[in-house]
Design a protein around this motif. Structure first.
Motif, PDB file in Angstrom:
ATOM      1  N   PRO A 204       0.993  -1.367   0.028  1.00  0.00           N
ATOM      2  CA  PRO A 204      -0.036  -0.080  -0.123  1.00  0.00           C
ATOM      3  C   PRO A 204       1.034   1.218  -0.036  1.00  0.00           C
ATOM      4  O   PRO A 204       0.332   2.205  -0.663  1.00  0.00           O
ATOM      5  N   GLY A 205       1.835   1.206   0.523  1.00  0.00           N
ATOM      6  CA  GLY A 205       2.743   2.390   0.580  1.00  0.00           C
ATOM      7  C   GLY A 205       3.159   2.852  -0.633  1.00  0.00           C
ATOM      8  O   GLY A 205       3.541   4.123  -1.116  1.00  0.00           O
ATOM      9  N   GLN A 206       3.271   1.977  -1.615  1.00  0.00           N
ATOM     10  CA  GLN A 206       3.555   2.023  -3.009  1.00  0.00           C
ATOM     11  C   GLN A 206       2.275   2.638  -3.947  1.00  0.00           C
ATOM     12  O   GLN A 206       2.520   3.177  -5.149  1.00  0.00           O
ATOM     13  N   ARG A 207       1.178   2.254  -3.469  1.00  0.00           N
ATOM     14  CA  ARG A 207      -0.066   2.509  -4.202  1.00  0.00           C
ATOM     15  C   ARG A 207      -0.746   3.736  -3.808  1.00  0.00           C
ATOM     16  O   ARG A 207      -1.388   4.376  -4.659  1.00  0.00           O
ATOM     17  N   LEU A 208      -0.839   4.089  -2.285  1.00  0.00           N
ATOM     18  CA  LEU A 208      -1.642   5.029  -1.770  1.00  0.00           C
ATOM     19  C   LEU A 208      -0.733   6.098  -1.673  1.00  0.00           C
ATOM     20  O   LEU A 208       0.562   6.430  -1.911  1.00  0.00           O
ATOM     21  N   GLU A 209      -1.476   7.277  -1.454  1.00  0.00           N
ATOM     22  CA  GLU A 209      -0.679   8.700  -1.401  1.00  0.00           C
ATOM     23  C   GLU A 209       0.506   8.672  -0.548  1.00  0.00           C
ATOM     24  O   GLU A 209       0.442   8.393   0.712  1.00  0.00           O
ATOM     25  N   GLN A 210       1.405   9.204  -0.779  1.00  0.00           N
ATOM     26  CA  GLN A 210       2.665   9.567   0.059  1.00  0.00           C
ATOM     27  C   GLN A 210       2.494  10.599   0.905  1.00  0.00           C
ATOM     28  O   GLN A 210       2.008  11.524   0.535  1.00  0.00           O
ATOM     29  N   LEU A 211       2.563  10.587   2.255  1.00  0.00           N
ATOM     30  CA  LEU A 211       2.244  11.550   2.981  1.00  0.00           C
ATOM     31  C   LEU A 211       3.391  12.164   4.051  1.00  0.00           C
ATOM     32  O   LEU A 211       3.552  13.164   4.665  1.00  0.00           O
ATOM     33  N   ASP A 212       4.472  11.353   3.677  1.00  0.00           N
ATOM     34  CA  ASP A 212       5.763  11.735   4.598  1.00  0.00           C
ATOM     35  C   ASP A 212       6.102  13.486   4.437  1.00  0.00           C
ATOM     36  O   ASP A 212       6.489  13.757   3.267  1.00  0.00           O
TER      37      ASP A 212
END
Length: 333
Positions: free
Chosen positions: A167-175
């Motif tokens: 999911p970290g590669q598919r969903l919006e990056q928030l960092d």
């Protein structure tokens, strides 16, 4: 069956949780990263809420008494199957007598060992999750121990091996910046009991997850966030995601084993769509809160649901169930 050969405290059987009993003082429990658990079950063709092993202390070693398909999801860690390496987030066939070792993650905090047919433990109050405080559910209501033997259920036999994009590669990056986990939160009931400078500090501090954190709550270290004046509240219902501020001024985020009631000031709440991100943040990680409203929170949850639905449709291709599957969350091995 699966035999636990090596484990440490904190490793348990979990599914998606136990709902409908909070008024009786029974929390939901369930996976700290429910997205990872669901992905593993989708890859295997299990029910999406089938029970799996949540592993948060390492190394974790199990042996298999019979051939099974498995999927290990969650954090990024080395996986060794009787001397053969394979990747997390992929479907793998395990033969009878083989041993699986899950090493300490290099990124993330928790791994989920999902098995064809799910972990077969009794369902109590509608869930197989371990309720540690009540001492029931899961495997005898406790942490796993060396020598435990776990039964598995019946599940479909996969004809192809494949994997999912995390999911970290598919969903919006928030960092917001390197090394800091971004979490979208909605201001809560007591938000304006805090003065403007305290609210500013809440949003702009890189909070550190303290060692006094567990499945019940994450205690955060940073500059104090205090209200205008001391306030005593009556107890109110508590759910995972609520951020409370005790008299120390250092926030506590309620997690999967959240208390069912509490009385600390509620400054904000992590949206449901981002709880999996927090569940993968280890002790010592830094997090920052990102302001969010209800509409944005609903949209974020739709993105998670879409990610899971895409994966369900794509894996259905390999069972002849889907003619035109979406792409982007699937990997053929």
């Amino acid at each position: 069956m699966i035999t636990v050969l090596q484990t440490q405290p904190q490793n348990t059987v979990q599914d998606l949780g136990r709902f409908g009993y909070r008024e009786l003082g029974v929390g939901t429990a369930g996976a700290m990263d429910d997205v990872a658990l669901q992905v593993g079950n989708i890859l295997l063709g299990n029910q999406h809420d089938a029970a799996a092993l949540e592993i948060q202390t390492f190394p974790f070693v199990v042996s298999f008494d019979e051939a099974r398909f498995v999927a290990v999801t969650g954090a990024n860690a080395k996986l060794d199957l009787s001397g053969q390496s394979f990747l997390p987030w992929t479907l793998k066939r395990v033969e009878a007598g083989q041993t699986l070792t899950i090493c300490r993650p290099t990124v993330g905090a928790r791994m989920y060992l999902c098995v064809q047919g799910g972990i077969d433990v009794p369902a109590i109050l509608g869930s197989r999750s371990t309720q540690l405080r009540g001492g029931f559910g899961g495997f005898e209501g406790r942490f796993l121990e060396n020598g435990d033997v776990l039964k598995t259920g019946d599940g479909p036999i996969r004809r192809s091996l494949y994997g999912a994009l995390p999911p970290g590669q598919r969903l919006e990056q928030l960092d917001p910046e390197k090394g800091i986990v971004g979490l979208r939160v909605i201001p809560a009931t007591d938000y304006f009991r805090f003065p403007e400078h305290a609210r500013h500090r809440f949003w702009n501090t890189g909070w550190k997850i303290s060692p006094q954190s567990n499945r019940t709550g994450y205690r955060l270290k940073g500059e104090q966030v205090l209200p205008d004046k001391a306030v005593e509240l009556r107890s109110y219902g508590v759910v995972p995601g609520i951020i409370q501020v005790p008299p120390s001024g250092e926030p506590i985020v309620q997690m999967a084993d959240a208390n069912t009631a509490g009385g600390y000031l509620r400054i904000a709440s992590v949206i449901e769509a981002d709880l999996w991100r927090l569940g993968q943040a280890p002790v010592g990680a830094r997090i920052r809160f990102i302001p969010c409203d209800h509409a944005e929170g609903i949209a974020a949850m739709k993105a998670v649901t879409s990610y899971l639905c895409d994966l369900m449709q794509i894996t259905g291709l390999y069972q002849g169930g889907t003619q035109h599957a979406p792409t982007g969350c699937f990997l053929t091995l």
